[in-house]
Design an enzyme around this catalytic site. Structure first.
Site, PDB file in Angstrom:
ATOM      1  N   GLY A 106       2.328   9.077   6.496  1.00  0.00           N
ATOM      2  CA  GLY A 106       2.712   9.374   5.120  1.00  0.00           C
ATOM      3  C   GLY A 106       3.653   8.325   4.570  1.00  0.00           C
ATOM      4  N   GLY A 127       0.836  -1.193   0.000  1.00  0.00           N
ATOM      5  CA  GLY A 127       0.000   0.000   0.000  1.00  0.00           C
ATOM      6  C   GLY A 127       0.872   1.243   0.000  1.00  0.00           C
ATOM      7  CD  GLU A 174      -8.849   5.065   7.045  1.00  0.00           C
ATOM      8  OE1 GLU A 174      -9.569   4.686   6.088  1.00  0.00           O
ATOM      9  OE2 GLU A 174      -7.607   5.082   6.988  1.00  0.00           O
ATOM     10  CE  LYS A 203      -0.363   6.057  16.042  1.00  0.00           C
ATOM     11  NZ  LYS A 203      -0.709   7.276  15.265  1.00  0.00           N
TER      12      LYS A 203
END
Length: 428
Positions: free
Chosen positions: A302, A12, A190, A205
């Site tokens: 990114g 991806g 999303e 995280k």
């Protein structure tokens, strides 16, 4: 120099970035790692799909076991996402003696200890720098650079989607729903933004960061989570008037061997470095007993920023292979986990109340704080132009969570309090 063969699980956005860097930086990677690095097999969902990178069809497979069971592959790089299949493939790879580089925060937050235990058993490396904060090297910093220090606080903006939304709300005075639609149109959020806006992504995280920072095994369920979906532009405007910016912060603290971890919207003093972190950028603030205050800032997601962290991990694995020290860097959680009680968790608080606009109400409000031992830093009261209720804005001094819960329960029961409009932690 022995060539190191890599199997890439996923092609991806981030996987494409990994291929670009490995192909374009081959001389640097070979010089730094001591071996040429070649991607020899790539797992994709659809081999016929058009891609924005040229890859030989011979490299592509839609069968994950073509990669995992390939005896010529030394390192698996997992960028496919998801949990169950990724876990199965990584554990199978470790069982076969393959080293692992992953960007999968969900997997490492939920199953990190199991994966690291299998890596230790098999003498393999597992690296996951890209799992938190994209291109910011915060995991390596916590495990290596701060290994001689004692970390007491980790506080960060670790989700770019929510930071983009809050930045736009602050700078443009826009509503949450309006900015969320813009974030979705730009690809920052999303179609189902729940994981981001309700704080779950940031919580995963913070599970990883607090485990590493405090050298203890933190579970996702140990993180108290509140998202940004209920933040109004009025909340942000009030914060700005008082010198604060609203940010979704992950906050992990250690005091007297006890820890607390949370993700929550927070009023951050404008003088604090985190207040000026805007847009989709991430930043992690770390306080150590020896080093003092440090902050790490950069792109949190990114193609190339995240791929940079992945390839840096890949270089570390190859270097270890050449030095003959693979499997010796595994992180060990050697501190017993002791979670703070509500009586031990303390912070300043911002409270916005809608109350009856009549004499004596403010005295009743302040009396409740006094009853539970909560001292006040500032109190503002003024009429509301759009309804008959007055607004009282209160900022407390440090108060423990148990006392604040009692205060809020008392307000809920008071006839003169029409609503508890907003409650936020205050930092800085």
């Amino acid at each position: 120099m022995k060539k190191i063969n890599v199997g890439l699980l996923g092609l991806g956005t981030v996987g494409t970035g990994v291929v670009r860097i490995v192909e374009n930086h081959q001389h640097d990677l070979t010089s730094q790692s001591g071996s040429p690095i070649e991607i020899v097999k790539i797992l994709v969902q659809d081999k016929s799909k058009a891609r924005n990178i040229s890859v030989s069809p011979d490299l592509l497979t839609d069968n994950p076991w073509d990669v995992v069971e390939n005896p010529e592959i030394d390192v698996l790089v997992e960028v496919m996402g998801g949990i169950e299949l990724a876990k199965e493939l990584i554990l199978a790879g470790l069982e076969r003696g393959k080293h692992i580089v992953t960007a999968n925060k969900d997997l490492m937050a939920l199953h990190g200890p199991e994966i690291m235990a299998k890596a230790a058993e098999k003498g393999c490396d597992v690296f996951y720098e890209a799992a938190v904060a994209g291109g910011i090297p915060i995991i390596r910093t916590l495990t290596d650079s701060f290994s001689s220090d004692r970390i007491t606080k980790i506080m960060g903006i670790v989700n770019g989607t929510t930071n983009f939304i809050l930045t736009k709300m602050s700078q443009e005075g826009a509503d949450y729903a309006e900015v969320l639609k813009e974030a979705q149109a730009l690809g920052y959020a999303e179609a189902d933004p729940t994981s981001d806006v309700e704080g779950f992504d940031a919580a995963r995280k913070m599970t990883i960061l607090s485990t590493l920072g405090f050298r203890t095994e933190v579970a996702l369920g140990d993180v108290a989570v509140k998202g940004i979906s209920q933040i109004s532009k009025e909340d942000i405007a009030y914060g700005k008037r008082l010198g604060y910016e609203v940010k979704l912060l992950g906050i992990a603290e250690r005091e007297d061997e006890h820890i607390s971890i949370s993700v929550q919207p927070t009023m951050v003093k404008k003088s604090h470095p985190l207040a000026s972190v805007n847009g989709v950028f991430n930043a992690v603030y770390v306080h150590g007993e020896a080093v003092g205050e440090t902050m790490f800032y950069g792109a949190g997601a990114g193609e190339l920023p995240t791929a940079t962290s992945i390839v840096a991990d890949l270089v570390a694995v190859v270097r270890n292979l050449n030095l003959g020290i693979v499997g010796r860097r595994g992180f060990v959680s050697y501190n017993e986990k002791k979670l703070k009680s509500d009586e031990q968790i303390a912070s300043k608080n911002f409270i916005l109340l809608h109350v009856e606009d009549k004499a004596g109400v403010l005295a009743q409000i302040t009396q409740v704080f006094a009853e539970y031992g909560v001292s006040l830093e500032s109190v503002l009261q003024h009429p509301n132009a759009v309804n008959p209720f007055a607004e009282i804005i209160i900022i407390t001094h440090d108060a423990n969570k148990a006392a604040m819960n009692k205060v809020l329960e008392q307000f809920e029961a008071m006839d003169v309090v029409q609503s508890i409009k907003s409650v936020y932690r205050v930092e800085g």
